[in-house]
Design an enzyme around this catalytic site. Structure first.
Site, PDB file in Angstrom:
ATOM      1  N   HIS A 261       0.856  -1.184   0.000  1.00  0.00           N
ATOM      2  CA  HIS A 261       0.000   0.000   0.000  1.00  0.00           C
ATOM      3  C   HIS A 261       0.887   1.226   0.000  1.00  0.00           C
ATOM      4  O   HIS A 261       1.932   1.231   0.647  1.00  0.00           O
ATOM      5  CB  HIS A 261      -0.904  -0.007   1.246  1.00  0.00           C
ATOM      6  CG  HIS A 261      -2.091   0.873   1.096  1.00  0.00           C
ATOM      7  ND1 HIS A 261      -2.031   2.217   1.323  1.00  0.00           N
ATOM      8  CD2 HIS A 261      -3.365   0.601   0.716  1.00  0.00           C
ATOM      9  CE1 HIS A 261      -3.225   2.745   1.094  1.00  0.00           C
ATOM     10  NE2 HIS A 261      -4.045   1.786   0.724  1.00  0.00           N
ATOM     11  N   ASP A 315      -7.889  -5.318   0.059  1.00  0.00           N
ATOM     12  CA  ASP A 315      -8.392  -6.192  -1.000  1.00  0.00           C
ATOM     13  C   ASP A 315      -8.053  -7.654  -0.800  1.00  0.00           C
ATOM     14  O   ASP A 315      -8.627  -8.514  -1.470  1.00  0.00           O
ATOM     15  CB  ASP A 315      -7.849  -5.737  -2.359  1.00  0.00           C
ATOM     16  CG  ASP A 315      -8.504  -4.451  -2.797  1.00  0.00           C
ATOM     17  OD1 ASP A 315      -9.725  -4.342  -2.584  1.00  0.00           O
ATOM     18  OD2 ASP A 315      -7.809  -3.577  -3.306  1.00  0.00           O
TER      19      ASP A 315
END
Ligand code: CMC
Length: 378
Positions: A261, A315
């Site tokens: 991320h 996700d």
């Protein structure tokens, strides 16, 4: 004015000021309007959270009931939107269908009264209410079925699952789905929210703002990653294949989907909550080999890439949860869009309060005074 260095992807460069959400990527903290995501996931509902994001504070009982009532009353789709959807190719991606439908709503409500709080509220209600109906309708229509009408006696999440699967979900499924929506509702200035802001700054209508954000969310490096996670788990097939798969990705500089991320350098707090939800679902409806593969992936990636701050993101586990809820893989990103509409609308409203059109600069890397070569000589 200070001239800043160029940073690819605008990494670390503030693009706006916002009081909507806060992320601390080192400590794994996410807050909406100052309230921790853990507390909202446990105690709030998606609709209450959407209200909090858009209007800045938690609604009282009457305000919440009114908001829920308004949304319930706007869930139905216009026949002309349904007719338009009938013309879409069945094999098209549902995100493309959603983007087209969100933009088409603007044909019906194009009055850009952006200084009128009633117009802003009506746009927020319509988009939050109709986007789930669009997603469910496209799913049924591409299978050759008629869309299922929304049911007024069902809450937001239960109604979506009902319209999608043509049967009423059990309370655990509806609750888990509602928490998923809360978790995905907002995440500071990510790519789709930035896209929404740029579009909003031109003072176009909110339907164009959301359509532009939906298009941005569709890519595999953003919302599309949870779909890719399932394809990856299918490809890996068994727990024994995990380590060789990860090593192959690292050796060939391929990104492992659902990991890493831009902001979080620890495990994404949303991934932790989603993992618990996945476990609850597996407990009730039976286990899943994909979950065993996922756990082994988390272990191996931590071992190989933990030092770079590469951990599961939102996700990674959301796909497993959606799969267990009977949601087809290519609807994962549209489901993300249902939820993120709340965040996009909050940013749209905030942008309008102090608008200045986005017009960044660039560093030109081309040539100057180049000759025009006639076509015969090229
Ligand atoms: N697998 C393997 N290595 C990775 C990964 C990954 N998923 N993510 C980052 N790295 C490595 C990367 O190779 C690089 O290593 P080095 O410095 O040795 O070259 C380093 O970590 C920094 O990577 P980056 O690409 O510069 O990081 P970024 O901030 O530009 O990318 C990201 C962030 C989310 C695009 C990236 O981590 C990625 O592509 N992840 C996979 C796709 C994914 O899961 N996306 C969902 C993101 S969360 C939800 C959302 O925002 O929509």
């Amino acid at each position: 004015m200070t001239v800043c260095e160029y940073r690819a992807g605008l990494e670390g460069i503030p693009a706006t000021q916002s009081s909507i959400s806060f992320v601390d990527g080192q400590r794994g903290v996410l807050e909406y309007r100052g309230i921790s995501i853990e507390e909202l996931a446990e105690r709030s509902s998606f609709i209450e959270t959407a209200y909090l994001l858009i209007w800045g504070e938690l609604p009282n009982k009457d305000e919440l009931e009114l908001f829920e009532y308004e949304i319930r009353n706007h869930r139905r789709l216009k026949y002309r939107i349904r007719d338009m959807m009938k013309c879409f190719p069945e094999g098209g991606h549902p995100m493309d269908a959603l983007q087209a439908c969100a933009a088409a709503l603007g044909l019906f409500y194009s009055r850009r009264a952006l200084d009128d709080p009633a117009y802003i509220r009506a746009a927020c209600v319509r988009l939050l209410a109709k986007i789930p109906t669009m997603v469910a309708a496209f799913q049924l229509m591409r299978k050759g079925n008629d869309p299922v009408q929304p049911r007024d006696d069902l809450g937001y999440s239960a109604n979506f699952l009902y319209m999608l699967n043509e049967r009423e979900p059990d309370p655990l499924a509806a609750h888990v789905f509602d928490v998923c929506l809360t978790l995905h509702a907002e995440h500071t200035i990510n790519a789709s929210t930035f896209s929404a802001l740029v579009t909003a700054s031109t003072l176009t209508d909110p339907y164009a703002v959301v359509a532009s954000a939906v298009g941005t969310l569709a890519g595999p490096l953003h919302g599309g990653a949870n779909e890719e996670v399932i394809f990856m788990l299918e490809e890996i097939e068994s727990v024994e294949n995990v380590a060789p798969y990860i090593d192959h990705c690292i050796e060939h500089k391929q990104k492992i989907m659902g990991f890493g991320h831009r902001v979080y350098k620890v495990k994404d707090p949303r991934a932790t909550i989603l993992q618990h939800l996945a476990e609850k679902l597996f407990e009730k409806y039976g286990g899943d080999t994909f979950y065993d593969i996922a756990l082994e992936m988390e272990r191996v990636v931590h071992d190989r890439l933990g030092h770079k701050g590469i951990y599961p993101n939102v996700d990674f586990y959301s796909g497993l949860v959606y799969r267990k809820l009977g949601i087809p893989t290519d609807l994962f990103t549209p489901v993300f869009a249902i939820s993120r509409t709340a965040g996009w609308l909050a940013h749209w409203k905030e942008q309008l309060n102090e608008n200045r059109i986005f017009r960044p600069t660039q560093i030109y890397t081309g040539t100057h005074s180049s000759p025009y070569v006639p076509i015969q000589e090229r």
